[in-house]
Design an enzyme around this catalytic site. Sequence first.
Site, short mmCIF file in Angstrom:
data_model
loop_
_atom_site.label_atom_id
_atom_site.label_comp_id
_atom_site.label_asym_id
_atom_site.label_seq_id
_atom_site.Cartn_x
_atom_site.Cartn_y
_atom_site.Cartn_z
N SER A 59 -22.33 -6.84 -19.28
CA SER A 59 -22.83 -8.20 -19.21
C SER A 59 -23.32 -8.68 -20.57
CB SER A 59 -23.97 -8.31 -18.21
OG SER A 59 -24.61 -9.55 -18.37
N HIS A 93 -18.41 -9.37 -18.64
CA HIS A 93 -19.09 -10.15 -17.60
C HIS A 93 -19.95 -11.23 -18.25
CE1 HIS A 93 -20.80 -10.52 -13.51
NE2 HIS A 93 -21.97 -10.68 -14.09
N ASP A 127 -22.64 -14.18 -17.60
CA ASP A 127 -23.63 -14.68 -16.64
C ASP A 127 -24.08 -16.09 -17.02
OD1 ASP A 127 -24.15 -12.51 -14.76
OD2 ASP A 127 -24.84 -11.40 -16.52
N MET A 180 -26.37 -19.28 -15.96
CA MET A 180 -27.53 -19.63 -15.11
C MET A 180 -27.99 -21.04 -15.43
SD MET A 180 -29.74 -16.21 -15.65
CE MET A 180 -29.00 -14.58 -15.50
N HIS A 231 -19.65 -15.15 -13.94
CA HIS A 231 -20.54 -15.12 -12.78
C HIS A 231 -21.43 -16.36 -12.83
CE1 HIS A 231 -24.17 -12.86 -10.75
NE2 HIS A 231 -23.68 -13.82 -9.98
N MET A 236 -24.26 -18.55 -11.67
CA MET A 236 -25.50 -18.64 -10.88
C MET A 236 -26.00 -20.08 -11.02
SD MET A 236 -26.92 -14.92 -12.01
CE MET A 236 -25.76 -14.85 -13.37
N MET A 262 -24.69 -8.48 -5.30
CA MET A 262 -25.84 -8.38 -6.21
C MET A 262 -26.76 -7.24 -5.78
SD MET A 262 -25.33 -10.57 -8.53
CE MET A 262 -26.86 -10.22 -9.40
N PHE A 267 -32.11 -12.31 -13.99
CA PHE A 267 -32.57 -11.56 -15.17
C PHE A 267 -31.87 -10.21 -15.27
CE2 PHE A 267 -35.89 -14.35 -13.72
CZ PHE A 267 -36.27 -15.01 -14.88
N GLY A 268 -31.64 -9.77 -16.50
CA GLY A 268 -31.17 -8.42 -16.73
C GLY A 268 -32.34 -7.45 -16.67
N GLY A 269 -32.04 -6.18 -16.66
CA GLY A 269 -33.08 -5.16 -16.79
C GLY A 269 -33.92 -4.90 -15.55
N ASP A 329 -23.47 -5.73 -9.20
CA ASP A 329 -24.13 -6.28 -10.40
C ASP A 329 -25.65 -6.13 -10.30
OD1 ASP A 329 -24.95 -7.80 -12.56
OD2 ASP A 329 -24.02 -9.66 -11.88
N GLY A 330 -26.22 -5.38 -11.27
CA GLY A 330 -27.67 -5.32 -11.38
C GLY A 330 -28.22 -3.91 -11.33
N GLY A 331 -28.86 -3.49 -12.42
CA GLY A 331 -29.54 -2.20 -12.44
C GLY A 331 -28.61 -1.00 -12.43
N GLY A 341 -25.56 -4.43 -17.92
CA GLY A 341 -26.08 -5.14 -19.07
C GLY A 341 -26.94 -4.24 -19.93
N SER A 342 -28.18 -4.02 -19.47
CA SER A 342 -29.12 -3.29 -20.32
C SER A 342 -28.71 -1.84 -20.55
CB SER A 342 -30.53 -3.38 -19.74
OG SER A 342 -30.51 -3.18 -18.36
C1 DX5 Z 1 -28.42 -10.84 -13.24
C2 DX5 Z 1 -27.05 -10.82 -13.85
C3 DX5 Z 1 -26.58 -9.48 -14.25
C4 DX5 Z 1 -27.43 -8.81 -15.30
C5 DX5 Z 1 -27.19 -7.34 -15.25
O1 DX5 Z 1 -28.68 -12.10 -12.75
O2 DX5 Z 1 -26.11 -11.33 -12.93
O3 DX5 Z 1 -25.22 -9.50 -14.64
O4 DX5 Z 1 -27.18 -9.28 -16.58
O5 DX5 Z 1 -28.07 -6.73 -16.13
P1 DX5 Z 1 -28.63 -5.25 -15.90
O6 DX5 Z 1 -27.44 -4.35 -15.95
O7 DX5 Z 1 -29.54 -5.07 -17.03
O8 DX5 Z 1 -29.30 -5.23 -14.56
ZN ZN Z 2 -23.90 -11.11 -13.32
#
Ligand code: DX5
Ligand code: ZN
Length: 217
Positions: free
Chosen positions: A8, A33, A35, A37, A66, A68, A137, A143-145, A176-178, A198-199
């Site tokens: 991401s 990816h 994102d 928003m 993606h 949002m 999700m 948010f990432g992380g 997607d996420g964590g 992402g992170s």
């Molecule tokens: C969250 C995003 C994700 C996010 C993933 O709203 O859709 O794509 O960037 O980041 P990590 O991998 O850090 O959870």
């Molecule tokens: Zn995403």
Amino acid sequence: MKRIIAPSVLSADFGHLERDIKMLDRSQAEWVHVDVMDGVFVPNISFGFPLMKPMRKATNKVLDVHLMITAPEKYVTRFVEAGADYVTFHYEATDNIAECIDLIRKAGAKVGISIKPGTEPQVLDEWIDKIDLILVMSVEPGFGGQKFMPSAIDKCAYLDKVKRERGLHDVIIEVDGGISAANSRLLFDAGAEALVAGSSVFGAENPEQAIIDMLNS
Ligand code: DX5
Ligand code: ZN
């Protein structure tokens, strides 16, 4: 089954976006990816069309967008025109799902629908045969992380079962996420074929290795 990693860009260094995308271009990641928003559907704002252009220029990899955003039907065509290969919108963000699917297809991209952690995968029973991708999700979007929510694993298993029963082998389940090498195997085993990270990629000392570690998990 396929194994695709979709890093991401949200976790990239926007001051060195081209450098970071070029790194992904050299890596084993097949998708990038993106994102988007709007500050309404989620309590955060990322970026929009202007950043799609330099991303599209910097890589030939699949751009997995993606959205949002609320009322995605207003914007999906422009994201395809900006270079998206997949456009994924949220089930919760619109009353016009059929219209969104139609607009994305007519513009020439593949179609994804995403569900938030509180949405049951059964809502997609009526749409799964009309789309190319389901994005589950595993954190609240915005948010990432954040910490991975294990309920996503059961959702993958359910959707994988539906795919098999109905012979919909080409529909990709993405999560997607964590996600990191610590949980990627569980998700691939449950039927996910694409994982967003992402992170765990951009925060790694060696991002290209972090991608390989997830692929080999
Ligand atoms: C969250 C995003 C994700 C996010 C993933 O709203 O859709 O794509 O960037 O980041 P990590 O991998 O850090 O959870
Ligand atoms: Zn995403």
